[in-house]
Motif scaffolding. Structure first.
Motif, mmCIF file in Angstrom:
data_model
loop_
_atom_site.group_PDB
_atom_site.id
_atom_site.type_symbol
_atom_site.label_atom_id
_atom_site.label_comp_id
_atom_site.label_asym_id
_atom_site.label_seq_id
_atom_site.Cartn_x
_atom_site.Cartn_y
_atom_site.Cartn_z
ATOM 1 N N TYR A 145 0.833 -1.207 0.000
ATOM 2 C CA TYR A 145 0.000 0.000 0.000
ATOM 3 C C TYR A 145 0.867 1.256 0.000
ATOM 4 O O TYR A 145 0.647 2.179 -0.798
ATOM 5 N N VAL A 146 1.857 1.316 0.887
ATOM 6 C CA VAL A 146 2.671 2.535 0.983
ATOM 7 C C VAL A 146 3.642 2.661 -0.188
ATOM 8 O O VAL A 146 3.973 3.778 -0.588
ATOM 9 N N LEU A 147 4.083 1.532 -0.747
ATOM 10 C CA LEU A 147 4.949 1.604 -1.928
ATOM 11 C C LEU A 147 4.194 2.204 -3.111
ATOM 12 O O LEU A 147 4.781 2.911 -3.928
ATOM 13 N N GLN A 148 2.905 1.947 -3.189
ATOM 14 C CA GLN A 148 2.083 2.559 -4.242
ATOM 15 C C GLN A 148 1.988 4.068 -4.063
ATOM 16 O O GLN A 148 1.678 4.793 -5.005
ATOM 17 N N GLN A 149 2.257 4.531 -2.840
ATOM 18 C CA GLN A 149 2.212 5.968 -2.552
ATOM 19 C C GLN A 149 3.616 6.584 -2.591
ATOM 20 O O GLN A 149 3.854 7.658 -2.038
ATOM 21 N N CYS A 150 4.560 5.850 -3.204
ATOM 22 C CA CYS A 150 5.942 6.315 -3.423
ATOM 23 C C CYS A 150 6.794 6.342 -2.159
ATOM 24 O O CYS A 150 7.806 7.038 -2.109
ATOM 25 N N TRP A 151 6.395 5.633 -1.114
ATOM 26 C CA TRP A 151 7.263 5.506 0.036
ATOM 27 C C TRP A 151 8.389 4.552 -0.331
ATOM 28 O O TRP A 151 8.288 3.803 -1.301
ATOM 29 N N THR A 152 9.449 4.559 0.469
ATOM 30 C CA THR A 152 10.538 3.612 0.245
ATOM 31 C C THR A 152 10.646 2.700 1.450
ATOM 32 O O THR A 152 10.273 3.073 2.572
ATOM 33 N N VAL A 153 11.152 1.506 1.205
ATOM 34 C CA VAL A 153 11.280 0.517 2.266
ATOM 35 C C VAL A 153 12.734 0.101 2.385
ATOM 36 O O VAL A 153 13.427 -0.078 1.385
ATOM 37 N N ASP A 154 13.208 0.020 3.619
ATOM 38 C CA ASP A 154 14.533 -0.514 3.914
ATOM 39 C C ASP A 154 14.308 -1.889 4.529
ATOM 40 O O ASP A 154 13.970 -1.996 5.713
ATOM 41 N N SER A 155 14.471 -2.909 3.719
ATOM 42 C CA SER A 155 14.178 -4.280 4.163
ATOM 43 C C SER A 155 15.067 -4.720 5.316
ATOM 44 O O SER A 155 14.625 -5.479 6.175
ATOM 45 N N SER A 156 16.300 -4.237 5.356
ATOM 46 C CA SER A 156 17.213 -4.676 6.416
ATOM 47 C C SER A 156 16.787 -4.156 7.793
ATOM 48 O O SER A 156 16.910 -4.858 8.791
ATOM 49 N N SER A 157 16.255 -2.930 7.841
ATOM 50 C CA SER A 157 15.850 -2.370 9.133
ATOM 51 C C SER A 157 14.348 -2.510 9.383
ATOM 52 O O SER A 157 13.880 -2.296 10.496
ATOM 53 N N GLY A 158 13.610 -2.843 8.340
ATOM 54 C CA GLY A 158 12.155 -2.943 8.483
ATOM 55 C C GLY A 158 11.484 -1.589 8.634
ATOM 56 O O GLY A 158 10.399 -1.479 9.199
ATOM 57 N N MET A 159 12.123 -0.573 8.087
ATOM 58 C CA MET A 159 11.595 0.781 8.203
ATOM 59 C C MET A 159 11.100 1.291 6.848
ATOM 60 O O MET A 159 11.641 0.960 5.803
ATOM 61 N N LEU A 160 10.066 2.111 6.925
ATOM 62 C CA LEU A 160 9.504 2.764 5.750
ATOM 63 C C LEU A 160 9.849 4.246 5.821
ATOM 64 O O LEU A 160 9.771 4.851 6.896
#
Length: 182
Positions: free
Chosen positions: A115-130
């Motif tokens: 959902y948030v990726l569709q809103q152009c947020w970014t995700v850091d998979s290693s830290s689990g942070m958006l």
């Protein structure tokens, strides 16, 4: 009756008037509350809204098998609520954990991430942070320039010609602040 009360509650929820919804709940006779579990289920949403328990609102929505009469209304409210909570996250956070975003949005971690990726947020998979992507503020011009021009042509009972705007009114010295001696 159930649909009418459910919609009335929902209208209070939609305009963020939880206090009125609370008073509505208090006016419903116990016999109706006991015989109409769907009304009680709607009020559970209101209770979570009252507590500002964002995840609890979603749980209350998903926690009842809604009748066909209210299903569409509850679905529409759920979608609107998710969008409002998302906007709250955008305004309140620069980064947020995937877990917290999922809780606020009432979704699984994977669904919240999508959902948030569709809103152009970014995700850091290693830290689990958006990382929140702030949306540009779009301001609507409430008055069309043509309408403004028409309004300026409107004859006013006050004479606002340029000559009158710059005249010094009589006794203007009474309107000036007094000077404090140094």
């Amino acid at each position: 009756m159930v649909k009418g009360l459910g919609v009335l509650f929902g209208m209070h929820f939609k305009v963020h008037d939880i206090n009125s919804a609370r008073f509505l709940w208090k006016t419903i006779p116990s016999s109706i509350k006991e015989s109409k579990p769907e009304i009680t289920a709607v009020w559970k949403i209101g209770q979570q809204l009252w507590l500002r328990n964002y995840g609890g609102v979603h749980e209350a929505i998903r926690g009842y098998e809604w009748s066909q009469e209210l299903q569409g209304f509850i679905s529409a409210f759920s979608e609107l609520y998710t969008k409002e909570v998302f906007q709250l996250l955008v305004s309140a956070y620069s980064t947020i954990s995937i877990e917290d975003a999922a809780l606020f949005l009432g979704m699984s971690k994977d669904d919240a991430t999508s959902y948030v990726l569709q809103q152009c947020w970014t995700v850091d998979s290693s830290s689990g942070m958006l990382t929140v992507q702030k949306q540009p503020v779009v301001t609507e011009q409430k008055l069309d320039p043509r309408k403004l021009h028409q309004l300026t042509k409107f004859h006013s009972p006050f004479n606002l010609s340029p000559n009158h705007l710059h005249r010094t009114p009589p006794h203007s010295n009474l309107l000036q602040p007094s000077k404090i001696p140094t």
